[in-house]
Motif scaffolding. Structure first.
Motif, PDB file in Angstrom:
ATOM      1  N   GLY A 189      -1.960   2.196  -3.289  1.00  0.00           N
ATOM      2  CA  GLY A 189      -1.285   3.482  -3.605  1.00  0.00           C
ATOM      3  C   GLY A 189      -1.050   3.764  -4.941  1.00  0.00           C
ATOM      4  O   GLY A 189      -1.831   3.691  -5.561  1.00  0.00           O
ATOM      5  N   ALA A 190      -0.503   4.876  -4.592  1.00  0.00           N
ATOM      6  CA  ALA A 190      -0.498   5.584  -5.798  1.00  0.00           C
ATOM      7  C   ALA A 190       0.343   4.865  -7.087  1.00  0.00           C
ATOM      8  O   ALA A 190      -0.248   4.880  -8.302  1.00  0.00           O
ATOM      9  CB  ALA A 190       0.854   6.646  -5.496  1.00  0.00           C
ATOM     10  N   THR A 191       1.100   3.974  -7.327  1.00  0.00           N
ATOM     11  CA  THR A 191       1.377   3.239  -7.936  1.00  0.00           C
ATOM     12  C   THR A 191       0.854   1.844  -8.072  1.00  0.00           C
ATOM     13  O   THR A 191       0.681   1.282  -7.456  1.00  0.00           O
ATOM     14  CB  THR A 191       2.895   2.340  -8.349  1.00  0.00           C
ATOM     15  OG1 THR A 191       3.718   3.801  -7.584  1.00  0.00           O
ATOM     16  CG2 THR A 191       4.029   1.676  -9.004  1.00  0.00           C
ATOM     17  N   TRP A 203      -1.726   8.391   7.221  1.00  0.00           N
ATOM     18  CA  TRP A 203      -0.342   7.708   6.068  1.00  0.00           C
ATOM     19  C   TRP A 203       0.632   7.964   6.009  1.00  0.00           C
ATOM     20  O   TRP A 203       1.177   8.465   5.725  1.00  0.00           O
ATOM     21  CB  TRP A 203      -1.657   8.098   5.386  1.00  0.00           C
ATOM     22  CG  TRP A 203      -3.263   8.305   4.539  1.00  0.00           C
ATOM     23  CD1 TRP A 203      -4.275   8.467   4.779  1.00  0.00           C
ATOM     24  CD2 TRP A 203      -3.524   6.504   4.319  1.00  0.00           C
ATOM     25  NE1 TRP A 203      -5.176   8.185   4.793  1.00  0.00           N
ATOM     26  CE2 TRP A 203      -4.840   6.911   4.834  1.00  0.00           C
ATOM     27  CE3 TRP A 203      -3.305   5.162   4.242  1.00  0.00           C
ATOM     28  CZ2 TRP A 203      -6.199   5.865   4.276  1.00  0.00           C
ATOM     29  CZ3 TRP A 203      -4.057   4.074   4.464  1.00  0.00           C
ATOM     30  CH2 TRP A 203      -5.478   3.997   4.224  1.00  0.00           C
ATOM     31  N   ASP A 251       4.877   3.608  -0.606  1.00  0.00           N
ATOM     32  CA  ASP A 251       3.566   2.373  -1.453  1.00  0.00           C
ATOM     33  C   ASP A 251       4.883   1.252  -1.197  1.00  0.00           C
ATOM     34  O   ASP A 251       5.748   1.118  -1.959  1.00  0.00           O
ATOM     35  CB  ASP A 251       3.605   3.343  -3.433  1.00  0.00           C
ATOM     36  CG  ASP A 251       2.371   4.050  -3.815  1.00  0.00           C
ATOM     37  OD1 ASP A 251       2.180   4.390  -2.880  1.00  0.00           O
ATOM     38  OD2 ASP A 251       2.541   4.233  -4.573  1.00  0.00           O
ATOM     39  N   ASN A 278      -1.292   1.327   0.667  1.00  0.00           N
ATOM     40  CA  ASN A 278      -0.477   2.548   1.780  1.00  0.00           C
ATOM     41  C   ASN A 278      -1.371   1.814   2.854  1.00  0.00           C
ATOM     42  O   ASN A 278      -2.208   1.195   3.554  1.00  0.00           O
ATOM     43  CB  ASN A 278      -1.065   3.167   1.131  1.00  0.00           C
ATOM     44  CG  ASN A 278      -0.163   4.426  -0.115  1.00  0.00           C
ATOM     45  OD1 ASN A 278      -1.301   4.987  -0.816  1.00  0.00           O
ATOM     46  ND2 ASN A 278       0.625   4.310  -0.540  1.00  0.00           N
ATOM     47  N   ASN A 324      -6.558   4.983  -4.391  1.00  0.00           N
ATOM     48  CA  ASN A 324      -5.566   6.328  -3.637  1.00  0.00           C
ATOM     49  C   ASN A 324      -6.312   7.449  -3.549  1.00  0.00           C
ATOM     50  O   ASN A 324      -5.085   7.745  -2.378  1.00  0.00           O
ATOM     51  CB  ASN A 324      -4.472   5.896  -4.526  1.00  0.00           C
ATOM     52  CG  ASN A 324      -2.808   6.557  -3.689  1.00  0.00           C
ATOM     53  OD1 ASN A 324      -2.702   8.189  -4.551  1.00  0.00           O
ATOM     54  ND2 ASN A 324      -2.560   6.047  -2.965  1.00  0.00           N
ATOM     55  N   THR A 325      -7.028   7.554  -4.114  1.00  0.00           N
ATOM     56  CA  THR A 325      -7.720   9.064  -3.563  1.00  0.00           C
ATOM     57  C   THR A 325      -8.595   9.060  -2.410  1.00  0.00           C
ATOM     58  O   THR A 325      -9.267   9.721  -2.378  1.00  0.00           O
ATOM     59  CB  THR A 325      -8.045   9.890  -4.678  1.00  0.00           C
ATOM     60  OG1 THR A 325      -9.423   8.337  -5.159  1.00  0.00           O
ATOM     61  CG2 THR A 325      -7.060   9.839  -6.032  1.00  0.00           C
TER      62      THR A 325
END
Length: 333
Positions: A138-140, A160, A164, A145, A106-107
């Motif tokens: 995704g962040a979760t 983006w 998510d 994403n 995600n980063t």
């Protein structure tokens, strides 16, 4: 609904330009895409396969099979257009991630792209891609994403979507590429059969000049088994010049396949192409080169078509019989 559609060709108003009226995803499970109408232009040939079953999405009735990108694999394939698209181009697809394994982190501000248009098609060098859909984790945990990039050049980076998306869920994605403004736009789950709305995300960061045309669509497996495009099921790909076409739930007239159609041999090596159907009625046969130029046209009751005047290369042959039209990619060697 068939998964790869081709309308009767009109060089003035092309609603769809994929080369196959007979859906490559309709081949038997386990068949390689490059044995089903697609061409490998990079990576390990034969990795992208037809997989059993269709993706399900409300408003779209699907049949036949699909394909799946596999984490760690690295094949890129393209499917030629029946005629080039200029001005504006749209494509749509159904996608589903069984899991979020193998995605870029995600980063990762760039991620990896997996679906896009191509300015050229095999056997030419296939390196110019526009309207690229990107993916990353995704962040979760367990989500992903989606992003969009217009093209390459400069400090190109995808835009983006701030969402998510969940795995094991089918999404309907639509992309628009505008040649004049060199802009790519992405919609996720727009209304089936609805009007074009504001995009979910838009991108203009790539500074390379827009290509003169779009000649096909491409699928890309990229990255590593732990930081790539992951595992993505893809179905119902459509490419056309209008929003209405790629978001419609209505089958086009020539999607009623010509019963018993066989076009062989392919590639043609001796100057004679055979076209057989169950009806064996009078047929109109038209051949176009990859730039959309008509290079042969004939009407015949005979199964044998003389293509000896055509140069070595890739063509699209369009067959019309009893009001039904189908197109096939044709290779002359």
């Amino acid at each position: 609904m068939k998964k790869l559609y081709t309308l009767s060709l009109s060089l003035l108003t092309i609603s769809l330009s994929l080369a196959q009226a007979s859906d490559p995803f309709m081949s038997a499970a386990g068949t390689a895409l490059n044995a089903s109408g697609w061409s490998t232009h990079s990576g390990t040939a034969g990795q992208l396969l037809i997989t059993a079953g269709s993706l399900s999405y409300t408003g779209l009735t699907s049949q036949g099979n699909k394909t799946q990108l596999v984490a760690g694999n690295g094949e890129d394939v393209n499917l030629a257009s029946a005629a080039p698209l200029t001005g504006v181009a749209y494509y749509s697809a159904l996608i589903n991630l069984p899991n979020a394994d193998g995605l870029a982190l995600n980063t990762d501000a760039i991620g990896n792209y997996f679906l896009m248009t191509s300015a050229t098609v095999s056997p030419a060098t296939v390196t110019v891609f526009n309207g690229r859909i990107y993916i990353r984790a995704g962040a979760t945990a367990g989500t992903f994403n989606l992003g969009i990039l217009n093209g390459s050049g400069g400090t190109a980076a995808p835009s983006w979507i701030a969402a998510d998306y969940t795995t094991a869920t089918t999404y309907f994605v639509v992309v628009k590429f505008d040649f004049t403004t060199n802009t790519a736009s992405l919609w996720v789950n727009p209304a089936i059969g609805g009007a074009e709305t504001a995009a979910t995300a838009t991108n203009v960061t790539g500074t390379t000049v827009a290509p003169a045309q779009i000649a096909g669509i491409a699928i890309r497996e990229a990255g590593t088994a732990t930081a790539g495009t992951g595992n993505i099921e893809v179905d119902e790909i459509r490419l056309g010049s209008t929003w209405a076409y790629v978001t419609s739930d209505v089958l086009r007239t020539n999607q009623n396949a010509i019963t018993g159609l066989r076009v062989y041999p392919n590639p043609v090596t001796n100057g004679t192409l055979f076209i057989e159907t169950s009806a064996n009625a009078e047929k109109t046969v038209t051949v176009f080169d990859v730039l959309g130029k008509k290079v042969l046209s004939t009407s015949t009751n005979d199964n044998a078509i003389n293509v000896g005047s055509l140069n070595v290369g890739v063509y699209i042959v369009q067959i019309t019989e009893e009001g039904k039209t189908a197109s096939r990619k044709l290779v002359i060697r």
